[in-house]
Design a protein around this motif. Structure first.
Motif, PDB file in Angstrom:
ATOM      1  N   SER A 146      -4.058  -6.208  -6.330  1.00  0.00           N
ATOM      2  CA  SER A 146      -3.120  -6.170  -7.351  1.00  0.00           C
ATOM      3  C   SER A 146      -1.294  -6.649  -7.823  1.00  0.00           C
ATOM      4  CB  SER A 146      -2.929  -4.954  -8.234  1.00  0.00           C
ATOM      5  OG  SER A 146      -3.823  -4.041  -8.088  1.00  0.00           O
ATOM      6  N   GLU A 147      -0.921  -6.593  -6.315  1.00  0.00           N
ATOM      7  CA  GLU A 147      -0.486  -7.241  -5.601  1.00  0.00           C
ATOM      8  C   GLU A 147      -0.303  -9.495  -5.569  1.00  0.00           C
ATOM      9  OE1 GLU A 147       3.383  -6.403  -2.949  1.00  0.00           O
ATOM     10  OE2 GLU A 147       1.428  -7.586  -2.050  1.00  0.00           O
ATOM     11  N   ASN A 153      -1.686 -17.541 -11.748  1.00  0.00           N
ATOM     12  CA  ASN A 153      -1.397 -17.861 -13.606  1.00  0.00           C
ATOM     13  C   ASN A 153      -2.411 -17.916 -13.836  1.00  0.00           C
ATOM     14  OD1 ASN A 153      -2.530 -20.130 -11.991  1.00  0.00           O
ATOM     15  ND2 ASN A 153      -0.901 -21.146 -12.213  1.00  0.00           N
ATOM     16  N   ILE A 154      -3.750 -17.516 -13.672  1.00  0.00           N
ATOM     17  CA  ILE A 154      -4.425 -17.344 -14.203  1.00  0.00           C
ATOM     18  C   ILE A 154      -5.204 -15.419 -14.706  1.00  0.00           C
ATOM     19  CG2 ILE A 154      -7.217 -17.377 -14.270  1.00  0.00           C
ATOM     20  CD1 ILE A 154      -7.096 -19.674 -12.546  1.00  0.00           C
ATOM     21  N   ARG A 155      -4.806 -14.944 -15.609  1.00  0.00           N
ATOM     22  CA  ARG A 155      -4.824 -13.384 -16.333  1.00  0.00           C
ATOM     23  C   ARG A 155      -6.439 -13.714 -16.226  1.00  0.00           C
ATOM     24  NH1 ARG A 155      -1.109 -11.468 -13.764  1.00  0.00           N
ATOM     25  NH2 ARG A 155      -1.549 -10.077 -15.518  1.00  0.00           N
ATOM     26  N   GLY A 156      -6.519 -12.481 -17.084  1.00  0.00           N
ATOM     27  CA  GLY A 156      -8.057 -11.635 -17.150  1.00  0.00           C
ATOM     28  C   GLY A 156      -8.623 -11.945 -15.657  1.00  0.00           C
ATOM     29  N   PRO A 157     -10.472 -11.630 -16.152  1.00  0.00           N
ATOM     30  CA  PRO A 157     -11.160 -11.052 -14.896  1.00  0.00           C
ATOM     31  C   PRO A 157     -11.296 -12.464 -13.793  1.00  0.00           C
ATOM     32  CG  PRO A 157     -12.547 -10.769 -17.159  1.00  0.00           C
ATOM     33  CD  PRO A 157     -10.876 -11.219 -17.424  1.00  0.00           C
ATOM     34  N   LEU A 158     -11.213 -13.558 -14.024  1.00  0.00           N
ATOM     35  CA  LEU A 158     -11.541 -14.292 -13.692  1.00  0.00           C
ATOM     36  C   LEU A 158     -10.346 -14.472 -12.529  1.00  0.00           C
ATOM     37  CD1 LEU A 158     -12.832 -17.262 -12.329  1.00  0.00           C
ATOM     38  CD2 LEU A 158     -11.287 -18.225 -14.156  1.00  0.00           C
ATOM     39  N   GLY A 159      -8.662 -14.410 -13.552  1.00  0.00           N
ATOM     40  CA  GLY A 159      -7.765 -14.373 -12.060  1.00  0.00           C
ATOM     41  C   GLY A 159      -7.546 -13.292 -11.312  1.00  0.00           C
ATOM     42  N   TYR A 160      -8.320 -12.596 -11.729  1.00  0.00           N
ATOM     43  CA  TYR A 160      -8.847 -10.481 -10.931  1.00  0.00           C
ATOM     44  C   TYR A 160      -9.817 -11.074  -9.788  1.00  0.00           C
ATOM     45  CZ  TYR A 160      -8.564  -6.337  -9.389  1.00  0.00           C
ATOM     46  OH  TYR A 160      -8.348  -4.732  -8.394  1.00  0.00           O
ATOM     47  N   VAL A 260       0.857   6.360   5.878  1.00  0.00           N
ATOM     48  CA  VAL A 260       0.395   5.316   6.219  1.00  0.00           C
ATOM     49  C   VAL A 260       1.546   4.728   6.775  1.00  0.00           C
ATOM     50  CG1 VAL A 260       1.394   4.121   4.254  1.00  0.00           C
ATOM     51  CG2 VAL A 260      -0.345   3.036   5.760  1.00  0.00           C
ATOM     52  N   ASP A 261       1.002   4.374   7.991  1.00  0.00           N
ATOM     53  CA  ASP A 261       1.471   3.788   9.668  1.00  0.00           C
ATOM     54  C   ASP A 261       2.890   2.806   9.018  1.00  0.00           C
ATOM     55  OD1 ASP A 261       0.213   5.259  11.278  1.00  0.00           O
ATOM     56  OD2 ASP A 261      -1.050   3.510  11.806  1.00  0.00           O
ATOM     57  N   LYS A 262       2.457   1.243   7.554  1.00  0.00           N
ATOM     58  CA  LYS A 262       3.380   0.627   7.666  1.00  0.00           C
ATOM     59  C   LYS A 262       3.832   0.799   6.328  1.00  0.00           C
ATOM     60  CE  LYS A 262      -0.032  -2.684   7.800  1.00  0.00           C
ATOM     61  NZ  LYS A 262      -0.607  -4.346   8.604  1.00  0.00           N
ATOM     62  N   ILE A 263       4.580   0.664   5.726  1.00  0.00           N
ATOM     63  CA  ILE A 263       4.882   0.319   4.525  1.00  0.00           C
ATOM     64  C   ILE A 263       4.350  -1.795   3.675  1.00  0.00           C
ATOM     65  CG2 ILE A 263       6.704  -0.707   1.983  1.00  0.00           C
ATOM     66  CD1 ILE A 263       8.215   1.511   3.913  1.00  0.00           C
ATOM     67  N   SER A 264       3.119  -0.590   2.758  1.00  0.00           N
ATOM     68  CA  SER A 264       2.531  -1.557   1.997  1.00  0.00           C
ATOM     69  C   SER A 264       2.429  -1.445   0.213  1.00  0.00           C
ATOM     70  CB  SER A 264       1.012  -1.122   2.512  1.00  0.00           C
ATOM     71  OG  SER A 264       0.062  -0.224   1.995  1.00  0.00           O
ATOM     72  N   PRO A 265       1.869  -2.001  -0.039  1.00  0.00           N
ATOM     73  CA  PRO A 265       1.682  -2.147  -1.909  1.00  0.00           C
ATOM     74  C   PRO A 265       1.351  -1.048  -2.089  1.00  0.00           C
ATOM     75  CG  PRO A 265       0.813  -3.975  -0.618  1.00  0.00           C
ATOM     76  CD  PRO A 265       1.545  -3.224  -0.405  1.00  0.00           C
ATOM     77  N   VAL A 266       1.590  -0.193  -3.457  1.00  0.00           N
ATOM     78  CA  VAL A 266       0.500   0.965  -4.000  1.00  0.00           C
ATOM     79  C   VAL A 266       0.270   0.283  -5.364  1.00  0.00           C
ATOM     80  CG1 VAL A 266       1.153   3.521  -5.004  1.00  0.00           C
ATOM     81  CG2 VAL A 266       1.547   2.709  -2.419  1.00  0.00           C
ATOM     82  N   HIS A 267      -0.569   0.222  -6.107  1.00  0.00           N
ATOM     83  CA  HIS A 267      -0.871   0.566  -7.696  1.00  0.00           C
ATOM     84  C   HIS A 267      -0.642   1.460  -8.292  1.00  0.00           C
ATOM     85  CE1 HIS A 267      -4.611   0.983  -8.218  1.00  0.00           C
ATOM     86  NE2 HIS A 267      -5.521   1.141  -7.390  1.00  0.00           N
ATOM     87  N   VAL A 268       0.024   1.269  -9.698  1.00  0.00           N
ATOM     88  CA  VAL A 268      -0.184   3.000 -10.368  1.00  0.00           C
ATOM     89  C   VAL A 268      -0.555   1.333 -11.939  1.00  0.00           C
ATOM     90  CG1 VAL A 268       1.307   4.633 -11.802  1.00  0.00           C
ATOM     91  CG2 VAL A 268       1.487   3.866  -9.789  1.00  0.00           C
ATOM     92  N   ASP A 269      -1.965   2.252 -11.642  1.00  0.00           N
ATOM     93  CA  ASP A 269      -2.764   1.972 -13.367  1.00  0.00           C
ATOM     94  C   ASP A 269      -2.870   0.498 -13.155  1.00  0.00           C
ATOM     95  OD1 ASP A 269      -3.272   4.274 -14.041  1.00  0.00           O
ATOM     96  OD2 ASP A 269      -1.291   4.108 -16.205  1.00  0.00           O
ATOM     97  N   GLY A 270      -2.949  -0.375 -11.669  1.00  0.00           N
ATOM     98  CA  GLY A 270      -3.184  -1.602 -12.195  1.00  0.00           C
ATOM     99  C   GLY A 270      -1.372  -2.624 -12.171  1.00  0.00           C
ATOM    100  N   GLU A 271      -0.060  -2.141 -11.685  1.00  0.00           N
ATOM    101  CA  GLU A 271       0.712  -2.536 -11.826  1.00  0.00           C
ATOM    102  C   GLU A 271       1.234  -2.630  -9.974  1.00  0.00           C
ATOM    103  OE1 GLU A 271       1.972  -4.694 -13.907  1.00  0.00           O
ATOM    104  OE2 GLU A 271       0.085  -3.975 -15.123  1.00  0.00           O
ATOM    105  N   PRO A 272       1.597  -2.935  -9.904  1.00  0.00           N
ATOM    106  CA  PRO A 272       2.097  -2.915  -8.101  1.00  0.00           C
ATOM    107  C   PRO A 272       3.742  -2.133  -7.810  1.00  0.00           C
ATOM    108  CG  PRO A 272       2.055  -5.546  -8.171  1.00  0.00           C
ATOM    109  CD  PRO A 272       1.312  -4.569  -9.839  1.00  0.00           C
ATOM    110  N   ILE A 273       3.439  -2.040  -7.104  1.00  0.00           N
ATOM    111  CA  ILE A 273       4.940  -1.339  -6.956  1.00  0.00           C
ATOM    112  C   ILE A 273       5.496  -1.072  -5.358  1.00  0.00           C
ATOM    113  CG2 ILE A 273       5.860  -0.486  -9.395  1.00  0.00           C
ATOM    114  CD1 ILE A 273       4.850   2.474  -8.032  1.00  0.00           C
ATOM    115  N   GLU A 274       6.685  -0.439  -4.697  1.00  0.00           N
ATOM    116  CA  GLU A 274       6.714  -0.588  -3.659  1.00  0.00           C
ATOM    117  C   GLU A 274       6.920   1.018  -4.010  1.00  0.00           C
ATOM    118  OE1 GLU A 274       6.411  -1.629  -0.718  1.00  0.00           O
ATOM    119  OE2 GLU A 274       6.397  -3.766  -0.884  1.00  0.00           O
ATOM    120  N   LEU A 275       6.402   2.058  -3.336  1.00  0.00           N
ATOM    121  CA  LEU A 275       6.752   3.716  -2.990  1.00  0.00           C
ATOM    122  C   LEU A 275       7.417   3.934  -1.685  1.00  0.00           C
ATOM    123  CD1 LEU A 275       4.329   5.496  -5.490  1.00  0.00           C
ATOM    124  CD2 LEU A 275       6.650   4.323  -5.823  1.00  0.00           C
TER     125      LEU A 275
END
Length: 292
Positions: A146-147, A153-160, A260-275
């Motif tokens: 997600s991050e 710069n490519i959106r949609g399933p192809l970018g994913y 978790v042992d180290k801080i890593s990205p979290v996604h919330v409904d696909g949006e990456p955030i730091e928690l």
């Protein structure tokens, strides 16, 4: 004739890489204008939909419609929780996980016609360190994807899919300590998904038995697996059989802590955030009305 219902269409102009220049005309052609009086507003920045949702409550709208993907739904839904104002969905995202699960038509005109019925259900809301989610939150591999996707710069399933392979080439599993309804689990995991609904999007089901209105979250632990197993893992995702894989463990719960042992990205409904490195997760039963 009774007074028309005031409904606000909130349009994310960049979601799913789709042009939405003709959307307003489509609404005016398809929506029952004898029953509804539509207003339109575009989002201009992250968290803008949340702000618009709060203002819609103040202004007394009868419904708010998310024209976008799971991120737009998340922002508007987070604002509308507990208000009694229903959220409608016109799926315009890359994955459309929640919309697909709820049976909202992927066709734009058909989704607008569904609003004409104005029937809604109540869905649960997950909460992760005070951030709300309605589909899936997670950490590990899918959060890293997600991050990466957020910067693609490519959106949609192809970018994913491009982001999936970018992350896969260098990703390492991590050690997690989970406490689920008081019971402690230690796991070395490829990723952990906390599912309110069964699928990420594009009909990839990580938690086939999950339900948005059972008052329970499904904690899906994907264990480290050899790379040659990847095609089989993908098959399980799209065959709604992830819970049958030897590398997937699903534990239901209502109150969940993850360290978790180290801080890593979290996604919330696909949006990456730091928690941070400690996550407190709970569920608010039947917190939001969704038109479907």
């Amino acid at each position: 004739m009774s007074e028309r219902k005031q409904i606000l269409f909130v349009i994310n102009p960049i979601s799913g890489g789709k042009h939405k220049t003709s959307f307003k005309k489509q609404v005016l052609d398809v929506l029952d204008l004898q029953k509804f009086d539509p207003t339109f507003q575009q989002t201009a920045r992250p968290n803008h939909a949340y702000e618009i949702g709060l203002k819609a409550i103040e202004e007394g709208y009868d419904a708010v419609i998310a024209v976008g993907g799971d991120g737009t739904i998340n922002e508007l839904g987070s604002a509308l929780v507990g208000s009694g104002i229903p959220l409608g969905i016109i799926p315009e995202g890359s994955g459309n996980g929640l919309a697909l699960y709820l049976g909202v038509p992927m066709n734009e005109a058909a989704a607008i016609r569904r609003i004409n019925r104005f029937e809604s259900i109540e869905v649960d809301c997950g909460v992760i360190n005070e951030r709300r989610f309605f589909n899936i939150a997670g950490l590990g591999f899918d959060a890293s994807v997600s991050e990466n996707f957020a910067n693609e710069n490519i959106r949609g399933p192809l970018g994913y899919m491009k982001s999936v392979f970018n992350v896969l080439s260098k990703y390492q599993p991590a050690h997690y300590k989970l406490t689920i309804d008081g019971k402690v689990y230690e796991r070395q995991a490829f990723m952990i998904s906390v599912a309110n609904s069964p699928q990420y999007g594009n009909n990839a089901y990580i938690a086939p038995q999950a339900s948005v209105n059972d008052g329970i979250l499904d904690v899906c632990i994907v264990h480290k697996f050899p790379l040659y197993i990847l095609p089989k893992m993908i098959f399980h995702l799209f065959n709604k059989s992830a819970d049958q894989s030897n590398y997937v463990e699903i534990i239901p719960g209502k109150n969940i802590q993850i360290e978790v042992d180290k801080i890593s990205p979290v996604h919330v409904d696909g949006e990456p955030i730091e928690l941070g490195d400690k996550l407190d997760i709970s569920i608010m039963p039947k917190a939001l009305k969704i038109i479907c």
